[in-house]
Design a protein around this motif. Structure first.
Motif, short mmCIF file in Angstrom:
data_model
loop_
_atom_site.label_atom_id
_atom_site.label_comp_id
_atom_site.label_asym_id
_atom_site.label_seq_id
_atom_site.Cartn_x
_atom_site.Cartn_y
_atom_site.Cartn_z
N GLU A 61 2.87 8.02 -37.25
CA GLU A 61 3.79 7.22 -36.44
C GLU A 61 5.00 8.07 -36.01
O GLU A 61 5.45 7.99 -34.87
CB GLU A 61 4.26 6.00 -37.23
CG GLU A 61 5.12 5.07 -36.41
CD GLU A 61 5.48 3.80 -37.16
OE1 GLU A 61 6.64 3.35 -37.01
OE2 GLU A 61 4.62 3.24 -37.87
N GLU A 62 5.53 8.88 -36.93
CA GLU A 62 6.67 9.73 -36.60
C GLU A 62 6.31 10.74 -35.50
O GLU A 62 7.12 10.99 -34.60
CB GLU A 62 7.17 10.48 -37.84
CG GLU A 62 7.72 9.57 -38.93
CD GLU A 62 6.64 8.86 -39.74
OE1 GLU A 62 5.48 9.34 -39.82
OE2 GLU A 62 6.94 7.77 -40.29
N GLU A 63 5.12 11.30 -35.58
CA GLU A 63 4.68 12.21 -34.51
C GLU A 63 4.49 11.46 -33.20
O GLU A 63 4.78 11.99 -32.13
CB GLU A 63 3.37 12.91 -34.92
CG GLU A 63 3.53 13.89 -36.05
CD GLU A 63 2.20 14.37 -36.59
OE1 GLU A 63 2.08 15.60 -36.83
OE2 GLU A 63 1.28 13.54 -36.78
N PHE A 106 -4.56 0.18 -35.68
CA PHE A 106 -3.15 0.54 -35.56
C PHE A 106 -2.41 -0.55 -34.80
O PHE A 106 -2.84 -0.97 -33.72
CB PHE A 106 -2.99 1.89 -34.84
CG PHE A 106 -1.58 2.39 -34.83
CD1 PHE A 106 -1.07 3.09 -35.91
CD2 PHE A 106 -0.75 2.14 -33.75
CE1 PHE A 106 0.24 3.54 -35.91
CE2 PHE A 106 0.56 2.59 -33.73
CZ PHE A 106 1.06 3.29 -34.81
N GLN A 107 -1.28 -1.02 -35.35
CA GLN A 107 -0.57 -2.16 -34.75
C GLN A 107 0.90 -1.88 -34.49
O GLN A 107 1.66 -2.81 -34.20
CB GLN A 107 -0.71 -3.39 -35.64
CG GLN A 107 -2.14 -3.83 -35.78
CD GLN A 107 -2.26 -5.05 -36.68
OE1 GLN A 107 -1.28 -5.64 -37.11
NE2 GLN A 107 -3.49 -5.44 -36.94
N ARG A 108 1.34 -0.64 -34.55
CA ARG A 108 2.78 -0.35 -34.40
C ARG A 108 3.08 0.36 -33.08
O ARG A 108 3.92 1.23 -32.99
CB ARG A 108 3.26 0.45 -35.60
CG ARG A 108 3.10 -0.39 -36.87
CD ARG A 108 4.01 -0.13 -38.01
NE ARG A 108 5.24 0.53 -37.80
CZ ARG A 108 6.42 -0.08 -37.66
NH1 ARG A 108 6.51 -1.40 -37.67
NH2 ARG A 108 7.53 0.63 -37.52
N GLN A 109 2.40 -0.08 -32.03
CA GLN A 109 2.63 0.49 -30.71
C GLN A 109 4.09 0.38 -30.29
O GLN A 109 4.66 1.30 -29.71
CB GLN A 109 1.73 -0.16 -29.65
CG GLN A 109 0.27 0.19 -29.77
CD GLN A 109 -0.49 -0.67 -30.77
OE1 GLN A 109 0.06 -1.50 -31.48
NE2 GLN A 109 -1.80 -0.46 -30.83
N GLY A 110 4.72 -0.75 -30.58
CA GLY A 110 6.11 -0.95 -30.23
C GLY A 110 7.04 0.06 -30.87
O GLY A 110 7.97 0.56 -30.24
N ALA A 111 6.79 0.38 -32.13
CA ALA A 111 7.62 1.37 -32.83
C ALA A 111 7.46 2.75 -32.20
O ALA A 111 8.43 3.49 -32.05
CB ALA A 111 7.24 1.41 -34.31
N VAL A 112 6.25 3.10 -31.82
CA VAL A 112 6.01 4.39 -31.15
C VAL A 112 6.69 4.40 -29.79
O VAL A 112 7.37 5.36 -29.42
CB VAL A 112 4.50 4.67 -31.03
CG1 VAL A 112 4.24 5.91 -30.19
CG2 VAL A 112 3.88 4.82 -32.42
N ALA A 113 6.55 3.32 -29.04
CA ALA A 113 7.16 3.23 -27.71
C ALA A 113 8.67 3.34 -27.77
O ALA A 113 9.31 3.79 -26.81
CB ALA A 113 6.73 1.93 -27.03
N SER A 117 11.78 4.63 -25.22
CA SER A 117 12.87 3.71 -24.86
C SER A 117 14.22 4.21 -25.36
O SER A 117 15.21 4.21 -24.62
CB SER A 117 12.60 2.32 -25.42
OG SER A 117 11.51 1.73 -24.78
N ASN A 118 14.27 4.64 -26.61
CA ASN A 118 15.54 5.10 -27.18
C ASN A 118 16.05 6.34 -26.44
O ASN A 118 17.25 6.45 -26.16
CB ASN A 118 15.40 5.38 -28.66
CG ASN A 118 15.17 4.13 -29.48
OD1 ASN A 118 15.41 3.02 -29.01
ND2 ASN A 118 14.67 4.30 -30.68
N THR A 133 6.12 -2.36 -21.48
CA THR A 133 4.82 -2.70 -22.01
C THR A 133 4.37 -1.56 -22.91
O THR A 133 4.47 -0.39 -22.52
CB THR A 133 3.79 -2.89 -20.87
OG1 THR A 133 4.27 -3.89 -19.99
CG2 THR A 133 2.44 -3.29 -21.41
N ALA A 134 3.91 -1.87 -24.11
CA ALA A 134 3.37 -0.87 -25.03
C ALA A 134 1.94 -1.28 -25.34
O ALA A 134 1.70 -2.35 -25.90
CB ALA A 134 4.20 -0.80 -26.31
N VAL A 135 1.00 -0.43 -24.94
CA VAL A 135 -0.41 -0.78 -25.01
C VAL A 135 -1.18 0.28 -25.81
O VAL A 135 -1.03 1.48 -25.55
CB VAL A 135 -1.01 -0.87 -23.58
CG1 VAL A 135 -2.48 -1.20 -23.63
CG2 VAL A 135 -0.26 -1.88 -22.76
#
Length: 156
Positions: A61-63, A106-113, A117-118, A133-135
């Motif tokens: 996730e961090e990568e 994998f369900q953390r698309q928002g965290a990666v996106a 965004s940041n 949108t995070a897909v």
């Protein structure tokens, strides 16, 4: 805050890469009326695809967050190319699309996106706030983990 995009990026301790060139039959950007559409950008290091693999498998996730940041830098390089580094012509980012190569569970698309965004909000302030949108997808060009595209509002 300065209206120079490259100066804002430098304040974040980063540097705009050269804008990437299309690898197929498309263009990187199209402007119409008060909109600028920028094609999908992938994470590049020294002009080569980076962060190869899928989240939930070969990429952490961090990568994934770092990959999203790099792809967002590519968006900003395209924006700078279109505007000549002059943010006074930018209204705001209207929409950000973030595509993440993932395993089915994998369900953390928002965290990666949030990596993209940041970075965009940190670089552009309020002009960087956007809908998004995070897909999750099964694969992306060159096998990268993340691809981002955007629609920008331009001022007359």
């Amino acid at each position: 805050m300065t209206d120079s995009l490259s100066a804002r990026i430098e304040l974040l301790g980063l540097q705009l890469p050269p804008p990437s060139q299309p690898i197929a039959n498309y263009v990187n950007q199209v402007g119409t009326q008060n909109r600028l559409y920028i094609s999908g950008q992938i994470p590049l290091v020294d002009g080569k695809p980076a962060f190869i693999g899928r989240l939930g498998e070969a990429i952490s996730e961090e990568e994934g967050v770092k990959a999203a940041e790099l792809a967002a830098l590519g968006l900003l390089a395209q924006l700078s190319d279109a505007l000549g580094d002059d943010l006074s012509k930018l209204g705001r980012i209207l929409r950000l699309g973030v595509f993440i190569a993932t395993t089915p569970d994998f369900q953390r698309q928002g965290a990666v996106a949030n990596g993209a965004s940041n970075l965009l909000v940190n670089a552009l302030g309020e002009k960087g706030r956007h809908v998004r949108t995070a897909v999750g997808v099964c694969s992306l060009p060159s096998g990268v983990a993340v691809e981002v595209d955007a629609i920008f509002e331009l001022l007359p």
